[in-house]
Scaffold this motif. Sequence first.
Motif: not given
Length: 94
Positions: A38-39, A57
Motif C-alpha cells: 500500500r502507498k 491506487d
Amino acid sequence: MGLLKLRKNKKFSYTPRYYDDKGEGSPYEIKHKFDEYRKTVGANKGIKAKFNDAWEDYKNPDRQANRRILIIVAILILVFLFIIDFDLSIFLPK
C-alpha cells in the motif's frame, strides 16, 4: 488539562527476556499483512498527500483481482437466484 491538546502516550524501553536481537524486528511490532503493498500506509503525511496516494491506487487497479471479484459476485448472484427459485429460462431463446 487543555481541551484542544492531545495527551502524549508514555513510552517505555522494554525488551523481552528471551528476545533474540538477531531476528527480524521486534516481536511486539504491529504490522498489517499488506502494508508493504500500500502507498497510503506509512509516514504521517498531510491529508492532501494521503488523498493523492489513494487516488493513484484507485486509478491503477490490479486487473486479476478485479476479474476474481467479478467471478465471485457472479457465482453469488447465481446461487441467490437458485435459492429463490428464479426461472432462468426467460433469458434463453425459444
